[in-house]
Design an enzyme around this catalytic site. Structure first.
Site, PDB file in Angstrom:
ATOM      1  N   ASP A   1      -1.399 -33.812   2.713  1.00 39.65           N
ATOM      2  CA  ASP A   1       0.041 -33.574   2.865  1.00 39.65           C
ATOM      3  C   ASP A   1       0.873 -34.277   1.794  1.00 39.65           C
ATOM      4  O   ASP A   1       2.024 -34.651   2.036  1.00 39.65           O
ATOM      5  CB  ASP A   1       0.528 -34.009   4.266  1.00 39.65           C
ATOM      6  CG  ASP A   1      -0.197 -33.279   5.367  1.00 39.65           C
ATOM      7  OD1 ASP A   1      -0.566 -32.106   5.152  1.00 39.65           O
ATOM      8  OD2 ASP A   1      -0.407 -33.871   6.444  1.00 39.65           O
TER       9      ASP A   1
ATOM     10  N   GLY B   1       2.027 -32.939  -0.808  1.00 39.23           N
ATOM     11  CA  GLY B   1       2.953 -31.995  -1.454  1.00 39.23           C
ATOM     12  C   GLY B   1       2.221 -31.113  -2.459  1.00 39.23           C
ATOM     13  O   GLY B   1       2.825 -30.598  -3.403  1.00 39.23           O
ATOM     14  N   LYS B   2       0.924 -30.917  -2.219  1.00 37.94           N
ATOM     15  CA  LYS B   2       0.110 -30.116  -3.153  1.00 37.94           C
ATOM     16  C   LYS B   2       0.650 -28.692  -3.270  1.00 37.94           C
ATOM     17  O   LYS B   2       0.675 -28.114  -4.355  1.00 37.94           O
ATOM     18  CB  LYS B   2      -1.359 -30.085  -2.684  1.00 37.94           C
ATOM     19  CG  LYS B   2      -2.009 -31.452  -2.628  1.00 37.94           C
ATOM     20  CD  LYS B   2      -3.410 -31.385  -2.054  1.00 37.94           C
ATOM     21  CE  LYS B   2      -3.452 -30.996  -0.591  1.00 37.94           C
ATOM     22  NZ  LYS B   2      -2.899 -31.991   0.344  1.00 37.94           N
TER      23      LYS B   2
ATOM     24  N   GLY C   1      -2.390 -27.163   5.427  1.00 36.29           N
ATOM     25  CA  GLY C   1      -1.082 -26.533   5.595  1.00 36.29           C
ATOM     26  C   GLY C   1      -0.282 -26.879   4.367  1.00 36.29           C
ATOM     27  O   GLY C   1       0.102 -28.029   4.183  1.00 36.29           O
ATOM     28  N   HIS C   2      -0.097 -25.921   3.475  1.00 35.78           N
ATOM     29  CA  HIS C   2       0.564 -26.179   2.202  1.00 35.78           C
ATOM     30  C   HIS C   2       1.930 -25.497   2.193  1.00 35.78           C
ATOM     31  O   HIS C   2       2.022 -24.279   2.333  1.00 35.78           O
ATOM     32  CB  HIS C   2      -0.304 -25.672   1.039  1.00 35.78           C
ATOM     33  CG  HIS C   2      -1.594 -26.426   0.903  1.00 35.78           C
ATOM     34  ND1 HIS C   2      -2.522 -26.160  -0.057  1.00 35.78           N
ATOM     35  CD2 HIS C   2      -2.083 -27.478   1.605  1.00 35.78           C
ATOM     36  CE1 HIS C   2      -3.544 -27.008   0.064  1.00 35.78           C
ATOM     37  NE2 HIS C   2      -3.300 -27.799   1.073  1.00 35.78           N
TER      38      HIS C   2
ATOM     39  N   GLN D   1      -6.528 -31.017   1.718  1.00 36.32           N
ATOM     40  CA  GLN D   1      -6.738 -32.368   2.247  1.00 36.32           C
ATOM     41  C   GLN D   1      -6.495 -33.410   1.137  1.00 36.32           C
ATOM     42  O   GLN D   1      -5.725 -33.152   0.234  1.00 36.32           O
ATOM     43  CB  GLN D   1      -8.150 -32.519   2.850  1.00 36.32           C
ATOM     44  CG  GLN D   1      -8.371 -31.736   4.137  1.00 36.32           C
ATOM     45  CD  GLN D   1      -8.541 -30.247   3.947  1.00 36.32           C
ATOM     46  OE1 GLN D   1      -9.377 -29.791   3.198  1.00 36.32           O
ATOM     47  NE2 GLN D   1      -7.750 -29.460   4.641  1.00 36.32           N
TER      48      GLN D   1
ATOM     49  N   GLY E   1      12.354 -33.087  -4.295  1.00 34.60           N
ATOM     50  CA  GLY E   1      12.796 -32.223  -3.207  1.00 34.60           C
ATOM     51  C   GLY E   1      11.749 -31.150  -2.982  1.00 34.60           C
ATOM     52  O   GLY E   1      10.852 -30.960  -3.816  1.00 34.60           O
TER      53      GLY E   1
HETATM   54  P1  GDP Z   1       0.424 -30.364   1.214  1.00 38.08           P
HETATM   55  O1  GDP Z   1      -0.467 -30.157   2.398  1.00 38.08           O
HETATM   56  O2  GDP Z   1      -0.099 -31.413   0.285  1.00 38.08           O
HETATM   57  O3  GDP Z   1       0.758 -29.093   0.490  1.00 38.08           O
HETATM   58  O4  GDP Z   1       1.798 -30.943   1.804  1.00 38.08           O
HETATM   59  P2  GDP Z   1       2.594 -30.377   3.088  1.00 38.08           P
HETATM   60  O5  GDP Z   1       3.219 -29.091   2.725  1.00 38.08           O
HETATM   61  O6  GDP Z   1       1.743 -30.422   4.306  1.00 38.08           O
HETATM   62  O7  GDP Z   1       3.667 -31.517   3.281  1.00 38.08           O
HETATM   63  C1  GDP Z   1       4.559 -31.870   2.260  1.00 38.08           C
HETATM   64  C2  GDP Z   1       5.986 -31.684   2.757  1.00 38.08           C
HETATM   65  O8  GDP Z   1       6.870 -32.255   1.839  1.00 38.08           O
HETATM   66  C3  GDP Z   1       6.412 -30.235   2.851  1.00 38.08           C
HETATM   67  O9  GDP Z   1       7.342 -30.104   3.889  1.00 38.08           O
HETATM   68  C4  GDP Z   1       7.089 -29.971   1.496  1.00 38.08           C
HETATM   69  O10 GDP Z   1       8.037 -28.916   1.552  1.00 38.08           O
HETATM   70  C5  GDP Z   1       7.751 -31.284   1.273  1.00 38.08           C
HETATM   71  N1  GDP Z   1       7.930 -31.725  -0.104  1.00 38.08           N
HETATM   72  C6  GDP Z   1       7.123 -31.581  -1.183  1.00 38.08           C
HETATM   73  N2  GDP Z   1       7.601 -32.264  -2.231  1.00 38.08           N
HETATM   74  C7  GDP Z   1       8.744 -32.859  -1.814  1.00 38.08           C
HETATM   75  C8  GDP Z   1       9.687 -33.752  -2.409  1.00 38.08           C
HETATM   76  O11 GDP Z   1       9.574 -34.153  -3.553  1.00 38.08           O
HETATM   77  N3  GDP Z   1      10.733 -34.168  -1.631  1.00 38.08           N
HETATM   78  C9  GDP Z   1      10.890 -33.768  -0.343  1.00 38.08           C
HETATM   79  N4  GDP Z   1      11.931 -34.233   0.345  1.00 38.08           N
HETATM   80  N5  GDP Z   1      10.013 -32.949   0.254  1.00 38.08           N
HETATM   81  C10 GDP Z   1       8.956 -32.512  -0.460  1.00 38.08           C
HETATM   82  P1  IMO Z   2      -3.563 -30.508   3.705  1.00 39.31           P
HETATM   83  O1  IMO Z   2      -4.345 -29.600   2.792  1.00 39.31           O
HETATM   84  C1  IMO Z   2      -3.623 -33.891   6.464  1.00 39.31           C
HETATM   85  C2  IMO Z   2      -7.250 -34.412   8.882  1.00 39.31           C
HETATM   86  C3  IMO Z   2      -7.113 -34.198  10.362  1.00 39.31           C
HETATM   87  C4  IMO Z   2      -8.165 -35.172  10.877  1.00 39.31           C
HETATM   88  C5  IMO Z   2      -9.275 -35.027   9.842  1.00 39.31           C
HETATM   89  C6  IMO Z   2     -10.390 -34.087  10.256  1.00 39.31           C
HETATM   90  O2  IMO Z   2      -2.398 -29.876   4.348  1.00 39.31           O
HETATM   91  O3  IMO Z   2      -3.261 -31.791   2.989  1.00 39.31           O
HETATM   92  P2  IMO Z   2     -10.570 -31.445  10.411  1.00 39.31           P
HETATM   93  O4  IMO Z   2      -9.805 -30.454  11.210  1.00 39.31           O
HETATM   94  O5  IMO Z   2     -10.506 -31.235   8.940  1.00 39.31           O
HETATM   95  O6  IMO Z   2     -11.981 -31.611  10.887  1.00 39.31           O
HETATM   96  O7  IMO Z   2      -9.863 -32.850  10.713  1.00 39.31           O
HETATM   97  O8  IMO Z   2      -8.659 -34.553   8.665  1.00 39.31           O
HETATM   98  N1  IMO Z   2      -6.790 -33.284   8.030  1.00 39.31           N
HETATM   99  C7  IMO Z   2      -5.641 -33.288   7.341  1.00 39.31           C
HETATM  100  N2  IMO Z   2      -4.641 -34.194   7.286  1.00 39.31           N
HETATM  101  N3  IMO Z   2      -3.553 -32.777   5.709  1.00 39.31           N
HETATM  102  C8  IMO Z   2      -4.558 -31.875   5.726  1.00 39.31           C
HETATM  103  O9  IMO Z   2      -4.597 -30.811   4.909  1.00 39.31           O
HETATM  104  C9  IMO Z   2      -5.633 -32.092   6.608  1.00 39.31           C
HETATM  105  N4  IMO Z   2      -6.760 -31.387   6.886  1.00 39.31           N
HETATM  106  C10 IMO Z   2      -7.467 -32.141   7.748  1.00 39.31           C
HETATM  107  O10 IMO Z   2      -5.820 -34.535  10.800  1.00 39.31           O
HETATM  108  O11 IMO Z   2      -7.681 -36.490  10.811  1.00 39.31           O
HETATM  109 MG    MG Z   3      -0.385 -30.180   4.465  1.00 35.04          MG
END
Ligand code: GDP
Ligand code: IMO
Ligand code: MG
Length: 428
Positions: A13, A15-16, A40-41, A223, A414
């Site tokens: 999570d 911000g990939k 969840g990206h 991840q 952002g």
């Molecule tokens: P990922 O799994 O690495 O793609 O990250 P997620 O999407 O799960 O979580 C990142 C969150 O941060 C999302 O809600 C993005 O829209 C948000 N985000 C990404 N970059 C930025 C940033 O620079 N600032 C802010 N405020 N939000 C960001």
């Molecule tokens: P993105 O790509 C954050 C965590 C789960 C749990 C552990 C094992 O959005 O960054 P699993 O279902 O993979 O067997 O769970 O890994 N986990 C993540 N945490 N971002 C993710 O993906 C994750 N994918 C798995 O919360 O701790």
């Molecule tokens: Mg994510």
């Protein structure tokens, strides 16, 4: 023939999704290499906001090919739903392909994930419940169903019936669960095969051909390195290799074709699920940051644990992956804080712990040693030029670069594509 890997440097999570969507504008192809719909990206651009679980985050760019590589575990139901959702919103998914070698997440994997987590009780991992671990178990035990098998009307029934028979023994005998029906599974597989057939191909050949033609290929990590099955805080990890090794095996490319390895880091830390997190903020400080940052899981909606930036873990992550640069995201979240802290070392009692330990019990005991820096009142939010950053924010970034051991190529200020400061070109 340049490929560039974009890899989570922390616990996911980071911000990939945002970074890939931004960089895909300068690329020809984006490839997912590991994990499944535990990811969840989030992507925010002129088409709106998207939560992508399996489809590569470059899909919104016309002309960019999306590939789901062999290292991914694919839940076809989720993939088909995601494709339909994108098409409804006017995003063309005609250039999306899936590896015939990718393994399929079956309903019994999801059931087993749930039953196993329940049986773990207090030591539950806190998985996303998507069947990821059980699907990778079947892959390594060589009992898996691959995407290519879904198209193979002759071989599929034997493989599937054998798998269901064994799984049912475990589901009912070990966990006291309800057995699954082999005919139902077979019908599902046939339907999935029919609906995905035109997207299934030998993606390793496709990627190799694109690289040979000099196309730019982005390798999209899911991840994060600290969730890596080998290098993370085992057993509180996922069942794949989110780090650079996974990119190579999960796509079938060679290391020479990778020109850059970019680590994505949040300006602080978050973690979902169980396991040690040395810089975790407890109490109201943690709650305040979580609310301000809206740190809730994209896939499960669970509250994310939050903490200060952990430079010990980040440096380890840089070493594992050989990061050639980093992207620092969510700097804006720290706007308005009086002080900011960075963890520069760990200790257990009086004893310093120099490096990120493999022993999870030891990591649990590690106390962070913090360096405090002055915060900044002027906003970094939505900045697009380094000159717009307040001096203290820039000093914070510089200190992180120094501690981690690589330069920030991009700073994200952002969620949307435009809220980005490009310092050095990532893609050449
Ligand atoms: P990922 O799994 O690495 O793609 O990250 P997620 O999407 O799960 O979580 C990142 C969150 O941060 C999302 O809600 C993005 O829209 C948000 N985000 C990404 N970059 C930025 C940033 O620079 N600032 C802010 N405020 N939000 C960001
Ligand atoms: P993105 O790509 C954050 C965590 C789960 C749990 C552990 C094992 O959005 O960054 P699993 O279902 O993979 O067997 O769970 O890994 N986990 C993540 N945490 N971002 C993710 O993906 C994750 N994918 C798995 O919360 O701790
Ligand atoms: Mg994510």
């Amino acid at each position: 023939m340049p490929a560039y890997a974009v890899i989570g440097g922390q616990w996911g999570d980071e911000g990939k999704g945002k970074v890939i969507d931004y960089l895909a504008g300068q690329s020809d192809c984006v490839v997912r290499y590991a994990g499944g719909n535990n990811a969840g990206h989030t992507v925010v651009n002129e088409h709106g906001e998207f939560q992508l679980h399996l489809v590569p985050s470059g899909i919104c760019w016309p002309g960019v090919t999306g590939i789901i590589g062999n290292g991914v575990v694919v839940n076809p139901q989720v993939l088909l739903g995601e494709i339909a959702g994108l098409e409804e919103r006017g995003i063309d998914t005609g250039r999306l392909y899936v590896s015939d070698r990718a393994h399929v997440i079956m309903p019994y994997h999801i059931l087993l994930d749930e039953l196993q987590e329940r049986a773990r009780g207090r030591s539950a991992i806190g998985t996303t419940g998507q069947g990821i671990g059980p699907a990778y178990v079947d892959k390594t035990s060589r009992d898996g169903i691959r995407v290519g098998d879904l198209l193979d009307g002759e071989r599929l029934p034997d493989r599937l019936i054998a798998a269901v028979e064994t799984k049912n023994k475990v589901i009912t005998g070990v966990y006291g669960g309800e057995p699954v029906d082999a005919d139902e599974m077979l019908a599902l597989c046939r339907e999935w095969g029919d609906r995905l057939r035109h997207r299934v191909c030998a993606t390793e050949q496709m990627v190799q051909d694109l690289l040979d033609q000099g196309k730019r290929v982005l390798l999209e990590g899911a991840q994060g390195t600290l969730l890596d099955l080998d290098h993370g805080s085992y057993p509180y990890v996922t069942s794949s290799s989110p780090s650079i090794g996974g990119a190579i095996t999960g796509l079938g490319i060679n290391p020479q074709s990778i020109e850059g390895v970019v680590g994505v880091f949040k300006a602080y830390s978050t973690r979902v699920g169980g396991g040690p997190m040395p810089t975790e903020m407890h109490g109201t400080a943690g709650e305040e940051l979580r609310e301000k940052a809206h740190e809730y899981g994209t896939t499960t909606g669970r509250p994310r644990r939050v903490g200060w930036f952990d430079a010990v873990a980040a440096r380890y992550s840089r070493q594992i992956n050989g990061f050639t640069g980093m992207v620092l995201t969510r700097l804006d979240i720290l706007d308005g804080m009086q002080d900011v802290k960075i963890c520069v070392g760990y200790k257990v009692g009086d004893q310093p712990v120099e490096r990120f330990p493999a022993n999870t019990a030891l990591l649990e005991e590690c106390e962070p040693i913090y360096e405090k820096m002055p915060g900044w009142t002027e906003p970094t939010a939505s900045a697009t030029q380094p000159e717009q950053l307040p001096a203290n924010a820039l000093a914070y970034v510089r200190r992180i670069e120094q501690l981690v051991g690589c330069d920030a190529q991009i700073i994200s200020t952002g969620p949307s594509r435009e809220e980005t400061i490009a310092i050095n070109r990532v893609i050449h």
